[in-house]
Scaffold this motif. Sequence first.
Motif, PDB file in Angstrom:
ATOM      1  N   ALA A 178       7.716   7.049  -2.913  1.00  9.82           N
ATOM      2  CA  ALA A 178       8.060   6.903  -4.325  1.00  9.82           C
ATOM      3  C   ALA A 178       9.116   5.824  -4.532  1.00  9.82           C
ATOM      4  CB  ALA A 178       8.559   8.231  -4.884  1.00  9.82           C
ATOM      5  N   CYS A 179       9.559   5.165  -3.462  1.00  8.61           N
ATOM      6  CA  CYS A 179      10.586   4.136  -3.570  1.00  8.61           C
ATOM      7  C   CYS A 179      10.009   2.820  -4.098  1.00  8.61           C
ATOM      8  CB  CYS A 179      11.241   3.887  -2.217  1.00  8.61           C
ATOM      9  SG  CYS A 179      12.293   5.245  -1.655  1.00  8.61           S
ATOM     10  N   VAL A 180      10.707   2.225  -5.038  1.00  7.74           N
ATOM     11  CA  VAL A 180      10.298   0.934  -5.588  1.00  7.74           C
ATOM     12  C   VAL A 180      11.489  -0.019  -5.512  1.00  7.74           C
ATOM     13  CG1 VAL A 180       9.343  -0.300  -7.562  1.00  7.74           C
ATOM     14  CG2 VAL A 180       8.694   2.086  -7.160  1.00  7.74           C
ATOM     15  N   PRO A 181      11.626  -0.790  -4.439  1.00  9.29           N
ATOM     16  CA  PRO A 181      12.722  -1.758  -4.354  1.00  9.29           C
ATOM     17  C   PRO A 181      12.627  -2.781  -5.483  1.00  9.29           C
ATOM     18  CG  PRO A 181      11.702  -1.412  -2.204  1.00  9.29           C
ATOM     19  CD  PRO A 181      10.809  -0.762  -3.213  1.00  9.29           C
ATOM     20  N   MET A 182      13.772  -3.071  -6.106  1.00  9.19           N
ATOM     21  CA  MET A 182      13.802  -3.972  -7.254  1.00  9.19           C
ATOM     22  C   MET A 182      14.947  -4.967  -7.109  1.00  9.19           C
ATOM     23  SD  MET A 182      14.544  -3.107 -11.288  1.00  9.19           S
ATOM     24  CE  MET A 182      13.152  -1.994 -11.409  1.00  9.19           C
ATOM     25  N   VAL A 183      14.664  -6.232  -7.399  1.00 10.58           N
ATOM     26  CA  VAL A 183      15.725  -7.236  -7.427  1.00 10.58           C
ATOM     27  C   VAL A 183      16.626  -6.950  -8.622  1.00 10.58           C
ATOM     28  CG1 VAL A 183      16.268  -9.679  -7.707  1.00 10.58           C
ATOM     29  CG2 VAL A 183      14.340  -8.994  -6.270  1.00 10.58           C
ATOM     30  N   THR A 184      17.925  -6.806  -8.346  1.00 11.37           N
ATOM     31  CA  THR A 184      18.878  -6.478  -9.408  1.00 11.37           C
ATOM     32  C   THR A 184      19.829  -7.621  -9.716  1.00 11.37           C
ATOM     33  OG1 THR A 184      20.360  -5.480  -7.772  1.00 11.37           O
ATOM     34  CG2 THR A 184      18.805  -4.013  -8.890  1.00 11.37           C
ATOM     35  N   GLY A 185      19.828  -8.666  -8.890  1.00 10.73           N
ATOM     36  CA  GLY A 185      20.713  -9.794  -9.151  1.00 10.73           C
ATOM     37  C   GLY A 185      20.820 -10.707  -7.944  1.00 10.73           C
ATOM     38  N   ILE A 186      21.742 -11.645  -8.032  1.00  9.07           N
ATOM     39  CA  ILE A 186      22.019 -12.580  -6.942  1.00  9.07           C
ATOM     40  C   ILE A 186      23.483 -12.422  -6.543  1.00  9.07           C
ATOM     41  CG2 ILE A 186      22.125 -15.006  -6.244  1.00  9.07           C
ATOM     42  CD1 ILE A 186      19.950 -15.593  -8.283  1.00  9.07           C
ATOM     43  N   GLU A 187      23.747 -12.265  -5.265  1.00 12.26           N
ATOM     44  CA  GLU A 187      25.115 -12.144  -4.790  1.00 12.26           C
ATOM     45  C   GLU A 187      25.801 -13.501  -4.860  1.00 12.26           C
ATOM     46  OE1 GLU A 187      27.061  -9.536  -1.348  1.00 12.26           O
ATOM     47  OE2 GLU A 187      25.917 -11.234  -0.568  1.00 12.26           O
ATOM     48  N   ASN A 188      26.864 -13.594  -5.620  1.00 13.27           N
ATOM     49  CA  ASN A 188      27.528 -14.876  -5.852  1.00 13.27           C
ATOM     50  C   ASN A 188      28.017 -15.523  -4.565  1.00 13.27           C
ATOM     51  OD1 ASN A 188      27.148 -14.746  -8.641  1.00 13.27           O
ATOM     52  ND2 ASN A 188      29.072 -13.645  -8.972  1.00 13.27           N
ATOM     53  N   PHE A 200       0.840  -1.203   0.000  1.00 10.46           N
ATOM     54  CA  PHE A 200       0.000   0.000   0.000  1.00 10.46           C
ATOM     55  C   PHE A 200       0.877   1.255   0.000  1.00 10.46           C
ATOM     56  CE2 PHE A 200      -3.283  -2.772   2.114  1.00 10.46           C
ATOM     57  CZ  PHE A 200      -4.281  -2.604   1.165  1.00 10.46           C
ATOM     58  N   TYR A 201       1.954   1.196   0.763  1.00  9.23           N
ATOM     59  CA  TYR A 201       2.793   2.364   1.031  1.00  9.23           C
ATOM     60  C   TYR A 201       3.405   2.960  -0.241  1.00  9.23           C
ATOM     61  CZ  TYR A 201       5.959   5.108   4.055  1.00  9.23           C
ATOM     62  OH  TYR A 201       6.632   6.118   4.712  1.00  9.23           O
ATOM     63  N   ASN A 202       3.703   2.116  -1.226  1.00  9.24           N
ATOM     64  CA  ASN A 202       4.274   2.615  -2.484  1.00  9.24           C
ATOM     65  C   ASN A 202       3.395   2.268  -3.690  1.00  9.24           C
ATOM     66  OD1 ASN A 202       4.751  -0.110  -2.957  1.00  9.24           O
ATOM     67  ND2 ASN A 202       6.943   0.096  -3.335  1.00  9.24           N
ATOM     68  N   GLY A 203       2.096   2.148  -3.457  1.00  9.25           N
ATOM     69  CA  GLY A 203       1.174   1.625  -4.457  1.00  9.25           C
ATOM     70  C   GLY A 203       1.240   2.280  -5.827  1.00  9.25           C
ATOM     71  N   THR A 204       1.111   3.585  -5.886  1.00 11.06           N
ATOM     72  CA  THR A 204       1.138   4.271  -7.175  1.00 11.06           C
ATOM     73  C   THR A 204       2.500   4.146  -7.839  1.00 11.06           C
ATOM     74  OG1 THR A 204      -0.554   5.850  -6.473  1.00 11.06           O
ATOM     75  CG2 THR A 204       0.827   6.488  -8.319  1.00 11.06           C
ATOM     76  N   ALA A 205       3.560   4.258  -7.057  1.00 11.79           N
ATOM     77  CA  ALA A 205       4.905   4.191  -7.610  1.00 11.79           C
ATOM     78  C   ALA A 205       5.221   2.818  -8.171  1.00 11.79           C
ATOM     79  CB  ALA A 205       5.934   4.577  -6.543  1.00 11.79           C
ATOM     80  N   VAL A 206       4.896   1.751  -7.420  1.00  9.42           N
ATOM     81  CA  VAL A 206       5.261   0.415  -7.884  1.00  9.42           C
ATOM     82  C   VAL A 206       4.442   0.005  -9.104  1.00  9.42           C
ATOM     83  CG1 VAL A 206       3.683  -0.939  -6.412  1.00  9.42           C
ATOM     84  CG2 VAL A 206       5.904  -1.891  -7.098  1.00  9.42           C
ATOM     85  N   THR A 207       3.183   0.391  -9.164  1.00  8.09           N
ATOM     86  CA  THR A 207       2.392   0.051 -10.345  1.00  8.09           C
ATOM     87  C   THR A 207       2.853   0.846 -11.559  1.00  8.09           C
ATOM     88  OG1 THR A 207       0.683   1.622  -9.596  1.00  8.09           O
ATOM     89  CG2 THR A 207       0.353  -0.711  -9.078  1.00  8.09           C
ATOM     90  N   GLY A 208       3.229   2.096 -11.344  1.00 11.76           N
ATOM     91  CA  GLY A 208       3.757   2.895 -12.440  1.00 11.76           C
ATOM     92  C   GLY A 208       5.036   2.302 -12.998  1.00 11.76           C
ATOM     93  N   LYS A 209       5.927   1.846 -12.099  1.00 11.76           N
ATOM     94  CA  LYS A 209       7.180   1.238 -12.531  1.00 11.76           C
ATOM     95  C   LYS A 209       6.923  -0.068 -13.263  1.00 11.76           C
ATOM     96  CE  LYS A 209      11.635   1.109 -12.854  1.00 11.76           C
ATOM     97  NZ  LYS A 209      12.343   2.110 -13.686  1.00 11.76           N
ATOM     98  N   ALA A 210       6.003  -0.883 -12.756  1.00 12.97           N
ATOM     99  CA  ALA A 210       5.687  -2.149 -13.414  1.00 12.97           C
ATOM    100  C   ALA A 210       5.152  -1.924 -14.824  1.00 12.97           C
ATOM    101  CB  ALA A 210       4.676  -2.933 -12.574  1.00 12.97           C
ATOM    102  N   LEU A 211       4.270  -0.942 -14.976  1.00 14.81           N
ATOM    103  CA  LEU A 211       3.725  -0.641 -16.299  1.00 14.81           C
ATOM    104  C   LEU A 211       4.803  -0.113 -17.234  1.00 14.81           C
ATOM    105  CD1 LEU A 211       0.306   0.912 -15.276  1.00 14.81           C
ATOM    106  CD2 LEU A 211       0.614  -1.065 -16.799  1.00 14.81           C
ATOM    107  N   GLU A 212       5.688   0.713 -16.705  1.00 16.32           N
ATOM    108  CA  GLU A 212       6.784   1.243 -17.520  1.00 16.32           C
ATOM    109  C   GLU A 212       7.656   0.111 -18.048  1.00 16.32           C
ATOM    110  OE1 GLU A 212      10.976   3.258 -16.406  1.00 16.32           O
ATOM    111  OE2 GLU A 212       9.211   4.292 -15.593  1.00 16.32           O
ATOM    112  N   LEU A 213       8.026  -0.823 -17.174  1.00 21.15           N
ATOM    113  CA  LEU A 213       8.872  -1.935 -17.579  1.00 21.15           C
ATOM    114  C   LEU A 213       8.148  -2.892 -18.517  1.00 21.15           C
ATOM    115  CD1 LEU A 213      10.523  -2.690 -14.117  1.00 21.15           C
ATOM    116  CD2 LEU A 213      11.669  -1.715 -16.120  1.00 21.15           C
TER     117      LEU A 213
END
Length: 254
Positions: A227-237, A123-136
Amino acid sequence: MQLRIYFNPAELTFIEPSEEDIYIVIDVMRATTTMTVMFEQGARQVLAAQTLEQALEAGRKVPGRILCGERHTQTPPGFDCGNSPAQFATMDLSNRELVLTTSNGTRALFACPEKSTRLAGCFYNGTAVTGKALELAHERQSNIVILCAAEYGYFALEDAACAGYLAQEILRQKPEIQIHDSTHGAITLYENYPPAILLEKAQSSLDLTATGQQKDLEYCLARNKSACVPMVTGIENATGLLQLAYPASQLIEI
């Protein structure tokens, strides 16, 4: 472009989830809300662990990381902090790395396809995370999946209601998106169980209140504050942990 909702990570085992899809993972109370607050407070990176042992080992390998965890709402022995958005909101995390393992939310991130794009939503980042998902999704010509973390494998009312809220936000921004029956169900749940009702009815809310952690609910049930959208960027080897980041360049207007 299609939108689908899964109310439990176990549902992904019955299908062949696509690595091309954009996944919004929800654990409203509290993991994905906590991650969002961590990045609001300046964290450079959050590393998600599936188990307590993984998290403890990652903390030993890289001194200086803040070790954060929760099992059954409580901070496990040997951890610096729990899984409290209210606690992290009072901390200066500028350029810090945090390791986080929780009962449900961090595991849900691992349930998605290994190379998929995963966003932490709430809920806390609802508009931001949906906007980012649609952009991607638009950039990659892919679909969007909303995945609820659930509660120890069981349906979680607050996650399902939040999924309905995020679905409404996606439909508001892109009315022509194709939706599945699950989307209608989630929206109906949200309309009947908005945050004010979840506060009184959701079992996770009652558990947090019973253990004196009700301050967290002010963050978990607040809509569109970040406005923060945490995103998985990879796996730490070295550790196998999922790396989550929030580059300032990805700021989403809300």
